[in-house]
Structure formats: C-alpha cells, structure tokens
Scaffold this motif. Structure first.
Motif, PDB file in Angstrom:
ATOM      1  N   VAL A 139       0.869  -1.178   0.000  1.00 38.72           N
ATOM      2  CA  VAL A 139       0.000   0.000   0.000  1.00 38.72           C
ATOM      3  C   VAL A 139       0.906   1.228   0.000  1.00 38.72           C
ATOM      4  CG1 VAL A 139      -1.866   1.236   1.133  1.00 38.72           C
ATOM      5  CG2 VAL A 139      -1.752  -1.272   1.294  1.00 38.72           C
ATOM      6  N   TYR A 140       0.837   2.000  -1.099  1.00 30.91           N
ATOM      7  CA  TYR A 140       1.745   3.123  -1.321  1.00 30.91           C
ATOM      8  C   TYR A 140       0.992   4.444  -1.237  1.00 30.91           C
ATOM      9  CZ  TYR A 140       4.790   6.305  -3.990  1.00 30.91           C
ATOM     10  OH  TYR A 140       5.553   7.361  -4.413  1.00 30.91           O
ATOM     11  N   GLY A 141       1.509   5.366  -0.435  1.00 31.51           N
ATOM     12  CA  GLY A 141       0.869   6.673  -0.314  1.00 31.51           C
ATOM     13  C   GLY A 141       1.451   7.421   0.863  1.00 31.51           C
ATOM     14  N   HIS A 142       0.674   8.339   1.431  1.00 31.59           N
ATOM     15  CA  HIS A 142       1.191   9.099   2.573  1.00 31.59           C
ATOM     16  C   HIS A 142       0.174   9.089   3.719  1.00 31.59           C
ATOM     17  CE1 HIS A 142       3.811  11.707   4.745  1.00 31.59           C
ATOM     18  NE2 HIS A 142       3.064  12.799   4.621  1.00 31.59           N
ATOM     19  N   LYS A 143      -0.694  10.087   3.805  1.00 32.49           N
ATOM     20  CA  LYS A 143      -1.624  10.161   4.939  1.00 32.49           C
ATOM     21  C   LYS A 143      -3.095  10.123   4.506  1.00 32.49           C
ATOM     22  CE  LYS A 143       1.565  10.564   8.128  1.00 32.49           C
ATOM     23  NZ  LYS A 143       1.605  11.597   9.154  1.00 32.49           N
ATOM     24  N   GLN A 144      -3.333   9.743   3.249  1.00 34.61           N
ATOM     25  CA  GLN A 144      -4.697   9.765   2.731  1.00 34.61           C
ATOM     26  C   GLN A 144      -5.573   8.712   3.428  1.00 34.61           C
ATOM     27  OE1 GLN A 144      -1.872   9.240   1.018  1.00 34.61           O
ATOM     28  NE2 GLN A 144      -1.737  10.559  -0.788  1.00 34.61           N
ATOM     29  N   LYS A 145      -6.877   9.006   3.473  1.00 33.76           N
ATOM     30  CA  LYS A 145      -7.814   8.090   4.133  1.00 33.76           C
ATOM     31  C   LYS A 145      -7.832   6.725   3.456  1.00 33.76           C
ATOM     32  CE  LYS A 145     -11.775   9.736   1.385  1.00 33.76           C
ATOM     33  NZ  LYS A 145     -13.049  10.494   1.419  1.00 33.76           N
ATOM     34  N   GLU A 146      -7.554   6.695   2.161  1.00 37.43           N
ATOM     35  CA  GLU A 146      -7.560   5.414   1.433  1.00 37.43           C
ATOM     36  C   GLU A 146      -6.469   4.467   1.920  1.00 37.43           C
ATOM     37  OE1 GLU A 146      -9.693   8.352  -1.107  1.00 37.43           O
ATOM     38  OE2 GLU A 146      -7.737   8.375  -0.075  1.00 37.43           O
ATOM     39  N   MET A 147      -5.419   5.011   2.558  1.00 34.65           N
ATOM     40  CA  MET A 147      -4.395   4.139   3.147  1.00 34.65           C
ATOM     41  C   MET A 147      -5.034   3.218   4.183  1.00 34.65           C
ATOM     42  SD  MET A 147      -1.340   4.855   1.791  1.00 34.65           S
ATOM     43  CE  MET A 147      -0.016   4.464   2.932  1.00 34.65           C
ATOM     44  N   LEU A 148      -5.869   3.796   5.060  1.00 35.68           N
ATOM     45  CA  LEU A 148      -6.544   3.001   6.097  1.00 35.68           C
ATOM     46  C   LEU A 148      -7.502   1.993   5.478  1.00 35.68           C
ATOM     47  CD1 LEU A 148      -5.508   5.588   7.651  1.00 35.68           C
ATOM     48  CD2 LEU A 148      -7.437   5.237   9.203  1.00 35.68           C
ATOM     49  N   VAL A 149      -8.226   2.438   4.440  1.00 34.72           N
ATOM     50  CA  VAL A 149      -9.169   1.544   3.757  1.00 34.72           C
ATOM     51  C   VAL A 149      -8.422   0.340   3.189  1.00 34.72           C
ATOM     52  CG1 VAL A 149     -10.720   1.321   1.776  1.00 34.72           C
ATOM     53  CG2 VAL A 149     -10.803   3.385   3.197  1.00 34.72           C
ATOM     54  N   CYS A 150      -7.298   0.582   2.549  1.00 33.62           N
ATOM     55  CA  CYS A 150      -6.523  -0.511   1.938  1.00 33.62           C
ATOM     56  C   CYS A 150      -5.912  -1.426   2.995  1.00 33.62           C
ATOM     57  CB  CYS A 150      -5.432   0.058   1.034  1.00 33.62           C
ATOM     58  SG  CYS A 150      -6.063   0.848  -0.454  1.00 33.62           S
ATOM     59  N   PHE A 151      -5.405  -0.856   4.082  1.00 34.10           N
ATOM     60  CA  PHE A 151      -4.854  -1.690   5.165  1.00 34.10           C
ATOM     61  C   PHE A 151      -5.902  -2.701   5.628  1.00 34.10           C
ATOM     62  CE2 PHE A 151      -2.008   2.045   6.829  1.00 34.10           C
ATOM     63  CZ  PHE A 151      -1.181   1.902   5.735  1.00 34.10           C
ATOM     64  N   LEU A 152      -7.084  -2.206   5.937  1.00 32.77           N
ATOM     65  CA  LEU A 152      -8.140  -3.071   6.480  1.00 32.77           C
ATOM     66  C   LEU A 152      -8.676  -4.034   5.424  1.00 32.77           C
ATOM     67  CD1 LEU A 152     -10.090  -0.570   8.765  1.00 32.77           C
ATOM     68  CD2 LEU A 152      -8.470  -2.350   9.448  1.00 32.77           C
ATOM     69  N   ALA A 153      -8.749  -3.580   4.179  1.00 28.48           N
ATOM     70  CA  ALA A 153      -9.200  -4.478   3.108  1.00 28.48           C
ATOM     71  C   ALA A 153      -8.250  -5.657   2.971  1.00 28.48           C
ATOM     72  CB  ALA A 153      -9.292  -3.714   1.786  1.00 28.48           C
ATOM     73  N   CYS A 154      -6.967  -5.371   3.032  1.00 23.64           N
ATOM     74  CA  CYS A 154      -5.965  -6.441   2.908  1.00 23.64           C
ATOM     75  C   CYS A 154      -6.154  -7.496   3.992  1.00 23.64           C
ATOM     76  CB  CYS A 154      -4.554  -5.867   2.985  1.00 23.64           C
ATOM     77  SG  CYS A 154      -4.048  -4.910   1.538  1.00 23.64           S
TER      78      CYS A 154
END
Length: 509
Positions: free
Chosen positions: A56-71
C-alpha cells in the motif's frame, strides 16, 4: 474479540464518528467499514486464499486506512510504503516482498511488469463495484497470521521486512490502551505524526481505531512549514499526542507551542529515540497537567514493550530518563556477549521475550536466525529477539544506554549506518565511506559521512558534498542522508585493517 472485529463493530456502533481526519478529508467508521469490506471483496474474488502480501503506497490519505483493512479482511498482510521513499528503495521492497499487487494512492510508476498496480481512481471504482460485499471471517488474517510487514534499514544496503502477526498487534493494542485507562475516553482525538511506513504510527493508528477514536494526521508538508503545522495542531483539538521526541523538540523550539495552542491535550506518548529531561521540563511548564509517557521497543517487538510516566519525581531522580517497566506478557533479559543473563544493575544487550516478538524477517531466514530464537521462561517457550541495544535494569525499570552495533536512532527512524555506507559506495567517484553519528547530551543530532574519492568531481568540498547528497537521494530516504560530508584523501585504519571509526569520531567532534 480480535482487533479486526473491534474495528468492524465501530462501523455499526460509531458509524457517524470520524475515524480519520487529514486536511479537508474525513472518513467515518461506517464508511471505513463499508469501503474496506468492498475492497476486500475484490481481493477475495481475485486471490481466494492466496495470502501473498500486498503493498500500500501513499502518505496520509484516508484510502491508506481503507486498503490496510481491506488487505487483512481478505487474508493478506499489508506492506506500507511512504511516498517520500526514493524509487530504488521502493524497488528493493517490491523485489524482496514478492508482492503481486500494489494499491497506489500516490503516483507510483515504473514497477516490474509482473506486479499489478491499482491507482486511486480504480480503488474507488472497485469499492463501488463491490459495494454490497461483506467478506466472510474465514478469509481474514488469523491470530498467528502476519498482519503487516514494515521494512527497516538493513546492514547489507537492502531493507528487511519485519513480520508482525495479528497476535502481536492484539497484545500491543491491549497494553497500549491500558496506558490510557485513566484518560476520559469519549471521542478522543489521537495525533498522527509518523508516516504509516514507520512503526511508531502503529501506536496512534491502532490505539485510535481500537478505541473508536479519531486519528488526526499531519503530513510532511505541514511539518516543513511551522506556521501551517501549528495551525493544524490547533485545529486538531488532539487529546493524545504520539510522536518521536525530536518532533516534540522541533515544536517546543517555538514558545507558542503551549496549552493555548492545544487546550485539550491530556497525554503525550513518546517512542523511537531518547527522551531528554530538558524536553520534559518544557512540556511540564507549557502543558500543565499533561501526562508524559516514555516508551521503548524495536519494530521487531511491535512498537514498544516498556513504559513509564515521567512525573516531576522521575524527572528529578533520573538523568538520562528510564524507558520503563515491561508489559505483562513480555520479559526483558539483559545478556552479556555470550548470551548469558547478567546480574541486576549490570549493563548488557537488551533481549525481549514474549507475545510482542515478531516471527522474523520476511523471506530472510539467514538474518532471522541471527537475532531471533526461542527460550523457555517460567515453564513456557517464548520467542526472543536480540535488540542490539545496550541497557540495564534497576528496580524493574529498564534504562537504555545506546547501541551495541552500528545501528542508530535519528529523529525516531532506525538507521543502519552500514546501509548508508553501502549506498555511498554505489556512487562511482567514491572509493570508500564511513558514516558516524554526532551526539549532544546523549542524543544523536545528525550523521556525518567521511568519504575517500577515487577522482575529483567538483572544485570545492562544499560542492562535492552537495553532489554526493543528490546522488544518495537516488538510493535511500532523505532522513538517512548525512547532514555533513567530509572529504578525505584516505580513511584511517586500525591495526587489523578496519576503518578506525574512533579516530574519525575524534576528528569530527
């Protein structure tokens, strides 16, 4: 109830409460659950029970959290990579991990052809496509499965991936929340300063999500602009501060960093490097009543395993400050160079044993075997990790005394000096290099590199130093680049043919 279940439950009981705030973007617990469920549906359909890690590549965007939990809902460990890393470093992680997929919230290009990449607009398209999907629990990461992998600096010049299981994380979160049990816990706001690829962020991210609180992120651009940063700190109305001591010191340099700026602040939690007495005195003066908690632990033991509140009494009694008492499901052993436990109060290598200890480095059994082992303690076989840190225990309180090897902590980041040296030698006009930490008041202030060249490249040492720094940016993150570059005709050697680091250290003082 596991951590995944707890966060899911907030998606119902606290569905309209903000889970994460970043600049003008807010995601509620309800949205976080729905979006991560949907994205997990796509992963399950694509990979089934294949549990290959996902980047999961990015910085502080909300989608980072979404991707972490989806994984993790789909059974995959996630590997967070911050967008500030140079491409060569990212490529090393992709190659080392064997990842088949990357969620790119930032602009990541030039990836290997056998790796799928899904960009932000595609992530949202998949979330919409699978909007009615609710993943079955049988697919989710289990207690003994790897939950995330964080890549840290390695002595070979290549990063190594620390595997943290759901069981490790559950243990840390349960303990971390216990440190906050006296804090009024309705609608708390946690400050997030560290990038999600740095394990300190686990402290604020998962203590916030587990308690149904709000995570308020500040980013690298804000940190580079004090006026903007202080505006956001005031806007955050944060109750819980989590950072490295260096970040707090940067803020404390401005006298307006005080109770008027952050009126709700209740607790300041520190990890990642040495917390100085002077810093705590300033905090006590400017934030009357705030609770200061000092913690200690390496990435390999899930963020932190010891803690102590730095009260006025502790502050007056100790200099340097202790790093605390070990959590109940772990043990601290102080060992000599042969691995034997030393007498109470004697210095030695800090060895951590217990539920927080990682299962090892991903796809790296050779290095894993060097520092991880098992040992029977109180009739139970426990995983153990040799930290390479020196310390001693007095009255059950752990005191940190520095590094045994060439690994250092700078601004909270763990850095292998040999990693930088290896990458310096990749520059074609550098013959040899050594990197040294410069200390003040028992804390590393910056790094200096002494280099020997095989040819002249610029008219002045200053210009050569700038050129080296620019070349080095191709290989390593900016936080690892030495502040000072010293050019030498040759590097001093010891009698046994090794670079004389001690002699160089005396020269650069």
């Amino acid at each position: 109830m596991s951590l995944i279940d707890i966060i899911n439950s907030h998606g119902k009981s606290r569905k309209n409460i903000a889970a994460h705030t970043y600049r003008d973007s807010i995601i509620t617990y309800g949205e976080l659950k729905e979006m991560s469920d949907s994205l997990a549906g796509y992963l399950i359909e694509k990979y089934g029970y294949d549990d290959t890690p996902i980047i999961v590549y990015g910085h502080k965007q909300k989608e980072m959290l979404v991707c972490f939990l989806a994984c993790v809902k789909a059974g995959h460990a996630y590997i967070p990579i911050d967008s500030s890393l140079p491409y060569e470093r990212i490529k090393d992680i992709i190659d080392s991990s064997g990842a088949k997929m990357i969620f790119s919230i930032g602009d990541l290009f030039h990836i290997p052809p056998d790796v799928s990449i899904i960009y932000l607009n595609e992530i949202h398209e998949l979330i919409n496509r699978y909007s009615t999907y609710h993943p079955e629990k049988c697919y989710a990461v289990k207690e003994d499965n790897v939950y995330y992998i964080i890549y840290t600096s390695g002595s070979t010049g290549k990063p190594k991936g620390v595997q943290i299981t759901l069981s490790n994380l559950n243990s840390f979160v349960k303990w971390g929340l216990s440190l906050l049990r006296q804090v009024e816990n309705s609608d708390l706001i946690f400050l997030n300063q560290a990038p999600f690829s740095f394990d300190l962020s686990i402290m604020d991210l998962y203590l916030s999500l587990a308690s149904g609180s709000t995570l308020f992120s500040v980013d690298k651009e804000m940190i580079a602009n004090p006026k903007e940063l202080f505006s956001y700190l005031n806007k955050s109305q944060a109750d819980i501060w989590v950072s490295t001591p260096s970040f707090a010191d940067m803020c404390l340099a401005d006298k307006s960093f005080n109770r008027f700026l952050m009126p709700k602040l209740k607790v300041m939690m520190f990890c990642g490097e040495v917390l100085n007495n002077g810093s705590v005195r300033k905090i006590h003066e400017r934030f009357c009543g705030v609770k200061v908690i000092n913690t200690y632990g390496p990435t390999e033991a899930t963020v932190a395993v010891t803690s102590v509140e730095i009260t006025k009494e502790v502050l007056d009694a100790f200099d340097p400050l202790p790093v605390g008492y070990v959590k109940s499901d772990c043990h601290i052993i102080i060992a000599d160079s042969e691995g034997r436990e030393v007498e109470m109060g004697e210095k030695g290598e800090i060895v951590i044993a217990g539920e927080s200890v990682s299962i090892g480095y991903y796809k790296n059994p050779e290095i894993t075997e060097k520092v991880f082992f098992k040992r029977a303690i109180e009739g139970k076989e426990l995983r153990c990790y040799r930290t390479g840190d020196e310390g001693y225990i007095k009255n059950n309180n752990l005191h940190y005394s520095g590094r045994i090897d060439f690994q250092v902590k700078l601004n909270g980041y763990r850095i292998e000096l040999e990693d930088i040296e290896s990458n310096l030698r990749k520059i074609d006009f550098i013959e040899n290099a050594v990197v040294l930490p410069v200390l003040k008041e028992q804390k590393i202030q910056y790094l200096t590199a002494a280099v020997a060249l095989n040819r002249m490249v610029e008219a002045t040492e200053f210009k050569t130093g700038l050129l080296i720094k620019n070349e080095l940016k191709k290989f390593i993150p900016e936080y690892m680049i030495p502040r000072k570059i010293v050019i030498r005709e040759s590097l001093p050697m010891t009698a046994n043919g090794k670079i004389n680091r001690k002699a160089l250290m005396e020269e650069i003082k």
